[in-house]
Structure formats: structure tokens, C-alpha cells
Design an enzyme around this catalytic site. Structure first.
Site, mmCIF file in Angstrom:
data_model
loop_
_atom_site.group_PDB
_atom_site.id
_atom_site.type_symbol
_atom_site.label_atom_id
_atom_site.label_comp_id
_atom_site.label_asym_id
_atom_site.label_seq_id
_atom_site.Cartn_x
_atom_site.Cartn_y
_atom_site.Cartn_z
ATOM 1 N N LYS A 33 0.868 -1.186 0.000
ATOM 2 C CA LYS A 33 0.000 0.000 0.000
ATOM 3 C C LYS A 33 0.901 1.230 0.000
ATOM 4 O O LYS A 33 1.629 1.475 0.953
ATOM 5 C CB LYS A 33 -0.912 0.014 1.222
ATOM 6 C CG LYS A 33 -1.963 1.107 1.167
ATOM 7 C CD LYS A 33 -2.896 1.035 2.354
ATOM 8 C CE LYS A 33 -4.013 2.055 2.176
ATOM 9 N NZ LYS A 33 -3.524 3.421 1.979
ATOM 10 N N GLU A 170 2.876 1.195 5.095
ATOM 11 C CA GLU A 170 1.541 1.497 5.605
ATOM 12 C C GLU A 170 0.666 0.255 5.685
ATOM 13 O O GLU A 170 -0.210 0.144 6.531
ATOM 14 C CB GLU A 170 0.867 2.549 4.722
ATOM 15 C CG GLU A 170 -0.458 3.056 5.268
ATOM 16 C CD GLU A 170 -1.105 4.095 4.378
ATOM 17 O OE1 GLU A 170 -2.191 4.570 4.747
ATOM 18 O OE2 GLU A 170 -0.542 4.409 3.318
ATOM 19 N N HIS A 426 -32.556 9.332 24.338
ATOM 20 C CA HIS A 426 -31.459 8.954 23.451
ATOM 21 C C HIS A 426 -30.554 7.970 24.199
ATOM 22 O O HIS A 426 -29.721 8.366 25.021
ATOM 23 C CB HIS A 426 -30.663 10.194 23.037
ATOM 24 C CG HIS A 426 -31.447 11.163 22.208
ATOM 25 N ND1 HIS A 426 -31.078 11.516 20.933
ATOM 26 C CD2 HIS A 426 -32.587 11.853 22.465
ATOM 27 C CE1 HIS A 426 -31.946 12.384 20.438
ATOM 28 N NE2 HIS A 426 -32.873 12.605 21.360
ATOM 29 N N GLY A 480 -38.341 9.948 12.867
ATOM 30 C CA GLY A 480 -39.300 10.965 13.268
ATOM 31 C C GLY A 480 -38.859 12.352 12.850
ATOM 32 O O GLY A 480 -39.571 13.336 13.070
ATOM 33 N N GLY A 481 -37.679 12.421 12.243
ATOM 34 C CA GLY A 481 -37.160 13.692 11.737
ATOM 35 C C GLY A 481 -37.143 13.674 10.224
ATOM 36 O O GLY A 481 -38.180 13.678 9.569
ATOM 37 N N LYS A 482 -35.931 13.572 9.667
ATOM 38 C CA LYS A 482 -35.830 13.565 8.204
ATOM 39 C C LYS A 482 -34.894 12.483 7.679
ATOM 40 O O LYS A 482 -34.557 12.477 6.507
ATOM 41 C CB LYS A 482 -35.363 14.928 7.695
ATOM 42 C CG LYS A 482 -34.019 15.388 8.256
ATOM 43 C CD LYS A 482 -33.626 16.739 7.675
ATOM 44 C CE LYS A 482 -32.243 17.163 8.189
ATOM 45 N NZ LYS A 482 -31.790 18.420 7.580
ATOM 46 N N GLY A 483 -34.489 11.550 8.556
ATOM 47 C CA GLY A 483 -33.504 10.565 8.123
ATOM 48 C C GLY A 483 -33.861 9.149 8.512
ATOM 49 O O GLY A 483 -34.979 8.846 8.955
ATOM 50 N N ARG A 551 -40.549 12.697 19.418
ATOM 51 C CA ARG A 551 -39.700 13.774 18.954
ATOM 52 C C ARG A 551 -40.370 15.111 19.265
ATOM 53 O O ARG A 551 -41.600 15.248 19.152
ATOM 54 C CB ARG A 551 -39.433 13.692 17.443
ATOM 55 C CG ARG A 551 -38.809 12.398 16.965
ATOM 56 C CD ARG A 551 -37.536 11.998 17.703
ATOM 57 N NE ARG A 551 -36.511 12.995 17.712
ATOM 58 C CZ ARG A 551 -35.557 13.127 16.786
ATOM 59 N NH1 ARG A 551 -35.535 12.287 15.754
ATOM 60 N NH2 ARG A 551 -34.632 14.054 16.889
#
Length: 590
Positions: A33, A170, A426, A480-483, A551
Site C-alpha cells: 500500500k 503502511e 437517546h 421521526g425527523g428527516k432521516g 420527537r
């Protein structure tokens, strides 16, 4: 897609999957590598161009390499490889490469070629690797050292790896001899690393006292955790004299009077800077507080687009304009746009769902979002009076000192949390009987501005497939949100450090394969049109909203486990609410 001219286009690189051990068997070959910059050469009509991993044209930086490539006896070709400078030991030297990039005519710049994707009008990507490499070796027969064919070994992968590590390399990359070339992360290429290395924003430097010209003595680096920039440690070594001067010059116009960290730390010798410059740092491990062990500076990452830090907003926690009665020392993050249900609504909800919810929320330390005195906020510090049904767990905090976390195991405990003004729960990725070891990891898909819901679903399914290829089952949770969260139970518990690194490795595979769609930074300026794959939900004390948690949002949605069939059917992220916890809304996401 970048084009070399009116013809061949930049081909997205194939990237290896990171594994713990090298494979064995005659179907694998092994290459070292190279510690350099991944580069693609495109040749046509007697001209050549060089492109970086992100598809940027760096022909001006690799002039000698480009000129050598233009002289190859081909009409058209695309070669995949690595730009490298060998140090005094004869091994690839990352810092030496950085120095030589300022001299595009340097004879020390070497391109190690390890794959041939196109030759004289023919796409070779569907040929087996051994045939592609054989054609590449013939093409580069008389071009060394500027263009050097990358040799491989057909012996034991374990032996090659051990020898590479003893030499100070590496790591190695093992490749299937019969594999075709496919853009993105593939399991036909496997990467085994001897050392750990990653990219971090520089947040401060320490001046070398009395030095002329001025140079640095050490660097303080940061790490991203959601929207926050946190302290990640000090790189005390690894600087040559020229590198120390160069870094000092780069940072000089970025000097600021206050720390850019979201949680300031006391460093009397630090000169703080805007965290716009990225450094490659080698380290031996990471503490549970997210601080690197034995951090060594390797160089600046000039080939990556710097991600500016989110400017610090004026504090909403202090000052005469505060319109709520919560002490600032109890607010980790204020949620000014939150809408919280009443305690009666919460109590009725928990009575309906307790048996289902406790499977996901019970017996785990909890971080609380509370609504009290006119404010909704992530709570920190001393808790209000704790009812008897809510259990207390005393632990050592990451920042030092002792703290208390609460946990529950029955309906009475959930109702007790309501009395404590808790709205959202949470949970940790560990249980109260062993808080130092994670029994799961979480990957949070958080879409930026302009991302369609179908793209989030596509990302979730791609991550599911990556996990399945590693033998890991996952289940999805709408937030409950956007994801969407991918929850990954682990058969054996691991340390929180290992959990974060494991989650990052999966997230990075998708981000490296499609950098135009995904990223690992929460910076709003970089997220437009892309999905933030948040792997920092993993780590000691790090959390994600729990399944069945309400939420604090309009309509009172809840986080809810779903099936992969529901995801494929485009179920909305807010399909379940406290009034409708078991029946998803039929309307699809817009």
C-alpha cells in the site's frame, strides 16, 4: 465527471475494503500500500492529464509524470495508480511527497501504476485483473522510474503483510486475480493496514519559541461530532524543519483570538486558527474521550477539499435576551424550534407502547431532551429530582469527574422520566451492566438541503448491502425527523473506540465510492445536495434517538423500527406519531 479532453472521462476509482487480516489462497495477489496520492492518468492524442481521487485535474502538479505519460506508445489509455516520493529509507514518504508537490518538475515524483482501465479504444475493466496487469507491464516496460509498474507477490498474504509491517510500510492491498474493475468500494480488493491514519482539521498550533523564521512546534487537532468541533489531541512529532515552516505560513492568515472548538479547552500555549486546513495524522489508537493516542503529523492534505467549520452562532444560553428559566449550565444544546407534547399526552403514549419501547430503551443509560421553563433542550449537568422508579447510574464522565445517567426498566420508570420533563430519550449503545462496551453500532443518514427522500432510501439500502457483505445484519429505524438510522447489533461486544472506528469504516466506503452524494462532515456548507453519514453516534456517551422515543417536533412524530420492505416502499421518516404509534401514515415522502 472530469474529462481529459473531448473524449475519455475520469473513471471513479475502485477502492479496497478494509479488513483485519490478509486473505490466503492462489486466487489472491498482494501489493504494497503506497503512502501517497491516488492518481489517474488519462492519455489521448499525444497528451496526458492527471486526476486526483476527487476528480480534480492536477496535471500542473505532476508535470514530469504527465510528460512521461504523454510519451507512451498509445492512442488512448487510462492508468490507475499512486503518486509517491521515496524517502531516504527507500520507502514511500508522505511528507517528502508534500514537499515535492511544490516542484512539478521534480525527478523524485514517481507514479506507481497498478491497473490499466482503457487501452487504444478498448475498455479493459471487464477483463480479469491478471490480464489487465500483464498489459500494463508491457506498456510500461521502459518507462521507469517516473512511471513504474507496481509489482505484486503471489505468496502467503499473512507473510506479505508481516513483512510489510516490519519494513515500516503502511500496509498491503490484496486483489483477486480474476476480478473485474468496478468503481467504488469492492470486496475483490482488500486493504490491511499496519498503522492507523486519518484526516483532521487543525484548530491551533504551538509556536517554536525563538525560531527564525517562525515555525510550529506542535499542532492541536479537532474532530467532527455532529455539528460540533471537538478536541482530538496534540500532534507533537513528525515535523521536518521545512514542514514546520510551511505549516506555520499556511496557518498565519487563519489566526483567530478564540478557540473554534465547540467545547473550549484550556491550552495556554495555543494559537487558535480557523479549522480550514486539514492534516493527515498517524496514531496508535483513540481514547473513549475521542483523543488520539501517540499522534504523529504526516502532512497537509492538499488533495482534499477543505471543509470549513460552522461559524459559532451567538450563544442562546446566556445574556439578558434569554426568555426561559433554565440555567445555562444545564443546556447542552437549545432547540429553539422544538414543539413538545404535554405531560398528559406523553404519559398516555408511554402507557400504550411501554412493552415495545423498553425492548429498545430499557437497561441503557439515557441522554434526555427536556422541556422545562419554556425551553426545549438537550440536558447536561445536575438533574432535577429523580423519582424512585427511575434508576441512577454513577459513572466517570469523558471530560473528567463523576456524573449521573438515568435508566429505566418498566412503565413506572418511563412515567418517572415524564415527571422529570423528559420528551426525547437517546440511549447509549451499551447496557447498564457493561457501559464500557458497545453491543451495537448506529449509522445515521441525515440528508442535506436539496436531497430527495429516494436518495436517502438508496443510501440506506447500499449501506445494508455493505454490512451484509461483512456478515452483519442491520435493521432500519425512521427517526421521526428527516432521516434513517441503520441499527447494527453485534454478536460480541467491543470497546466504544472500536465501535466508532467500525462505523466509520462502513460510512467511509460509501463516501469514498460516491463523494458527490455522501460525506462524513456535518458542515452545512458542504452538505447541500449530499447525505451526511453520521458515524459519530458511536462512542462512549454518544447517542442516537431511541426507537419509540417521541420527537419534539410539530405533529409529535416518533422514532420507529421498520422493515426493509417498508424502506423500499418509501415509508416516510415521520410516518408514526404518538397518536398513531403502530400504524404508519400511507402518504409517501415528497
Amino acid at each position: 465527471m472530469s474529462k481529459a479532453a473531448n473524449g475519455l472521462s475520469f473513471v471513479e476509482f475502485q477502492s479496497p475494503t478494509l479488513v483485519a487480516t490478509a486473505p490466503e489462497g492462489s486466487e489472491w495477489i498482494h501489493e504494497i500500500k503506497y503512502d501517497g496520492y491516488r492518481t489517474e492518468l488519462i492519455m489521448q492524442r499525444g497528451k496526458a492529464r492527471a486526476f486526483t481521487r476527487r476528480g480534480y485535474d492536477w496535471s500542473h502538479r505532476y508535470r514530469r509524470i504527465v510528460e512521461a505519460a504523454a510519451g507512451l506508445p498509445v492512442r488512448t489509455a487510462i492508468i490507475d495508480g499512486e503518486a509517491v516520493v521515496l524517502g531516504d529509507t527507500g520507502l514511500p514518504d508522505y511528507q517528502a511527497l508534500e514537499r515535492e508537490l511544490g516542484n512539478p518538475d521534480s525527478a523524485r515524483l514517481i507514479f506507481y501504476a497498478f491497473d490499466l482501465l482503457h487501452l487504444n479504444g478498448r475498455d479493459l475493466r471487464q477483463l480479469p485483473l491478471v490480464k489487465r496487469k500483464a498489459a500494463l507491464e508491457r506498456l510500461l516496460e521502459n518507462t521507469a522510474p517516473t512511471l513504474t509498474y507496481a509489482e505484486h507477490l503471489e505468496v502467503s498474504g499473512k507473510d506479505v503483510f508481516q513483512h510489510a509491517c516490519r519494513m515500516g510500510l503502511e500496509g498491503i492491498v490484496s486483489k483477486r486475480v480474476d476480478a473485474t474493475y468496478g468503481s467504488g468500494v469492492q470486496t475483490s480488493w482488500l486493504k490491511v493496514k499496519c498503522i492507523k491514519s486519518d484526516t483532521f482539521p487543525i484548530v491551533a498550533f504551538v509556536e517554536k519559541l525563538g525560531a527564525h523564521p517562525r515555525r510550529i512546534a506542535s499542532l492541536y487537532i479537532g474532530r467532527r461530532e455532529g455539528n460540533r468541533l471537538l478536541y482530538a489531541g496534540k500532534a507533537r512529532s513528525g515535523y521536518t524543519l521545512s514542514a514546520a515552516k510551511l505549516v506555520r505560513e499556511r496557518l498565519d492568515p487563519l489566526i483567530i483570538s478564540k478557540s473554534p472548538l465547540s467545547e473550549p479547552i484550556v491550552k495556554p500555549k495555543a494559537t487558535w486558527v480557523k479549522p480550514h486546513v486539514l492534516a493527515e495524522v498517524q496514531f496508535s489508537g483513540v481514547t473513549d474521550r475521542g483523543v488520539l493516542r501517540e499522534a504523529v503529523f504526516k502532512g497537509l492534505r492538499e488533495d482534499l477539499v477543505p471543509i470549513p467549520a460552522k461559524p459559532q452562532a451567538p450563544s442562546k444560553r446566556r445574556g439578558p435576551t434569554r426568555k426561559h428559566g433554565v440555567p445555562s449550565e444545564n443546556i447542552l444544546q437549545l432547540l429553539p424550534d422544538a414543539v413538545s407534547p404535554s405531560k398528559d399526552e406523553l404519559a398516555r403514549y408511554w402507557e400504550r407502547v411501554a412493552d415495545h419501547a423498553l425492548v429498545h430503551l430499557g437497561h441503557r443509560p439515557l441522554k434526555l431532551v427536556r422541556h422545562a421553563h419554556g425551553a426545549t433542550f438537550y440536558h447536561k449537568g445536575a438533574l432535577p429530582q429523580i423519582p424512585a422508579a427511575v434508576h441512577q447510574l454513577r459513572l466517570q464522565k469523558r471530560e473528567g469527574g463523576e456524573g449521573v445517567r438515568v435508566w429505566v426498566d418498566d412503565l413506572a420508570g418511563l412515567l418517572g422520566l415524564v415527571e422529570m420533563d423528559a420528551v426525547e430519550l437517546h440511549p447509549w449503545n451499551a447496557t447498564v451492566d457493561d457501559i464500557e462496551h458497545a453491543d451495537r453500532i448506529v449509522l445515521d443518514l441525515d440528508p442535506g438541503e436539496g436531497v430527495e427522500w429516494e436518495q436517502v432510501i438508496e443510501a440506506a439500502l447500499a449501506l445494508r448491502d455493505i454490512l451484509e457483505a461483512e456478515g452483519l445484519e442491520s435493521w432500519p429505524k425512521v427517526t421521526g425527523g428527516k432521516g434513517i438510522h441503520l441499527m447494527v447489533p453485534l454478536e460480541s461486544k467491543i470497546t466504544h473506540d472500536s465501535g466508532r472506528l467500525l462505523a466509520r469504516s462502513f460510512a467511509n466506503r460509501l463516501a469514498e465510492a460516491h463523494p458527490d452524494r455522501y460525506l462524513l462532515s456535518a458542515s452545512p456548507s458542504a452538505r447541500t445536495g449530499r447525505i451526511f453519514i453520521d458515524y459519530l453516534r458511536n462512542g462512549r456517551g454518544s447517542t442516537a434517538v431511541g426507537a419509540f422515543s417521541p420527537r419534539a417536533r410539530r405533529g409529535f412524530p416518533i422514532a420507529h423500527p421498520v422493515t426493509w420492505s417498508q424502506v423500499e416502499a418509501a415509508i416516510r421518516p415521520d410516518a408514526f406519531t404518538i397518536d398513531r404509534p403502530f400504524r404508519a401514515a400511507l402518504r409517501k415522502a415528497a
